[in-house]
Design an enzyme around this catalytic site. Sequence first.
Site, short mmCIF file in Angstrom:
data_model
loop_
_atom_site.label_atom_id
_atom_site.label_comp_id
_atom_site.label_asym_id
_atom_site.label_seq_id
_atom_site.Cartn_x
_atom_site.Cartn_y
_atom_site.Cartn_z
CB CYS A 290 -10.87 -2.39 0.51
SG CYS A 290 -10.29 -1.84 -1.11
CG ASN B 182 -0.35 -0.05 2.55
OD1 ASN B 182 0.69 -0.66 2.73
ND2 ASN B 182 -0.98 0.57 3.52
CB ILE B 183 1.87 3.50 -2.48
CG1 ILE B 183 2.66 2.23 -2.86
CG2 ILE B 183 2.74 4.75 -2.61
CD1 ILE B 183 3.89 1.93 -2.01
CD GLU B 184 -1.34 4.99 4.31
OE1 GLU B 184 -0.87 5.88 5.04
OE2 GLU B 184 -2.09 4.08 4.72
CD GLU C 125 -5.32 -5.98 -0.91
OE1 GLU C 125 -4.76 -4.86 -0.89
OE2 GLU C 125 -6.04 -6.40 0.02
CB CYS D 104 -5.23 -1.45 -1.62
SG CYS D 104 -6.57 -0.64 -0.73
CB CYS E 170 -8.76 -4.72 -3.44
SG CYS E 170 -7.58 -3.38 -3.23
N1 THU Z 1 -5.17 -1.35 2.68
C1 THU Z 1 -4.61 -2.23 1.78
O1 THU Z 1 -3.57 -1.95 1.18
N2 THU Z 1 -5.23 -3.41 1.57
C2 THU Z 1 -6.26 -3.88 2.32
O2 THU Z 1 -6.66 -5.01 2.13
C3 THU Z 1 -6.89 -3.02 3.33
C4 THU Z 1 -6.40 -1.62 3.37
C5 THU Z 1 -4.44 -0.12 2.99
C6 THU Z 1 -5.01 1.15 2.47
C7 THU Z 1 -4.43 2.16 3.45
O3 THU Z 1 -3.11 2.50 3.03
C8 THU Z 1 -4.32 1.40 4.74
O4 THU Z 1 -4.36 0.03 4.39
C9 THU Z 1 -5.39 1.72 5.76
O5 THU Z 1 -6.64 1.62 5.17
#
Ligand code: THU
Length: 142
Positions: free
Chosen positions: A92, A43-45, A56, A54, A95
């Site tokens: 989520c 995950n790259i915010e 995935e 996310c 995804c």
């Molecule tokens: N996130 C994912 O990368 N995959 C998931 O299955 C659930 C949520 C990430 C998105 C965000 O960067 C952080 O988790 C919190 O929601």
Amino acid sequence: MIDQKALVKAAIAARENSYSPYSKFMVGAALLAKNGTIYRGANIENAGYSPTICAERSAFVTAATDGERAFDAIAVAGWGKDDLDPAGAFPCGVCRQFMMEFCDPATFLIIVAKSEDDYTAYGLEELLPHGFGPLDLKEEKK
Ligand code: THU
């Protein structure tokens, strides 16, 4: 046979590259293409929050960019930065829909991991019942 443990290990390794300074929730994913290649994602915010991607979808985008279009399974390893007793994280809704684009819901596996030795596999159909996908847009279906 899918080597689920190898996929889980790859997801846990990918999690180390998570860029999650805002949520501090680190997620890694490892996507197994039908040809045996494993694509990793994290995950790259983003400071703008909504551009966050996310783990995935990162993995799917990387694989699709390489021309892959067929997949067997994805492992997901998601828990907080300092979480000592991880519960794991399910993909989520966005995804799950992304998976629906490239994967057969009847056979594609989603492996939710809490650790290298503790993981459970679910079917895409199970996590996204009656999903809408490319077949629904086919003219001959109408
Ligand atoms: N996130 C994912 O990368 N995959 C998931 O299955 C659930 C949520 C990430 C998105 C965000 O960067 C952080 O988790 C919190 O929601």
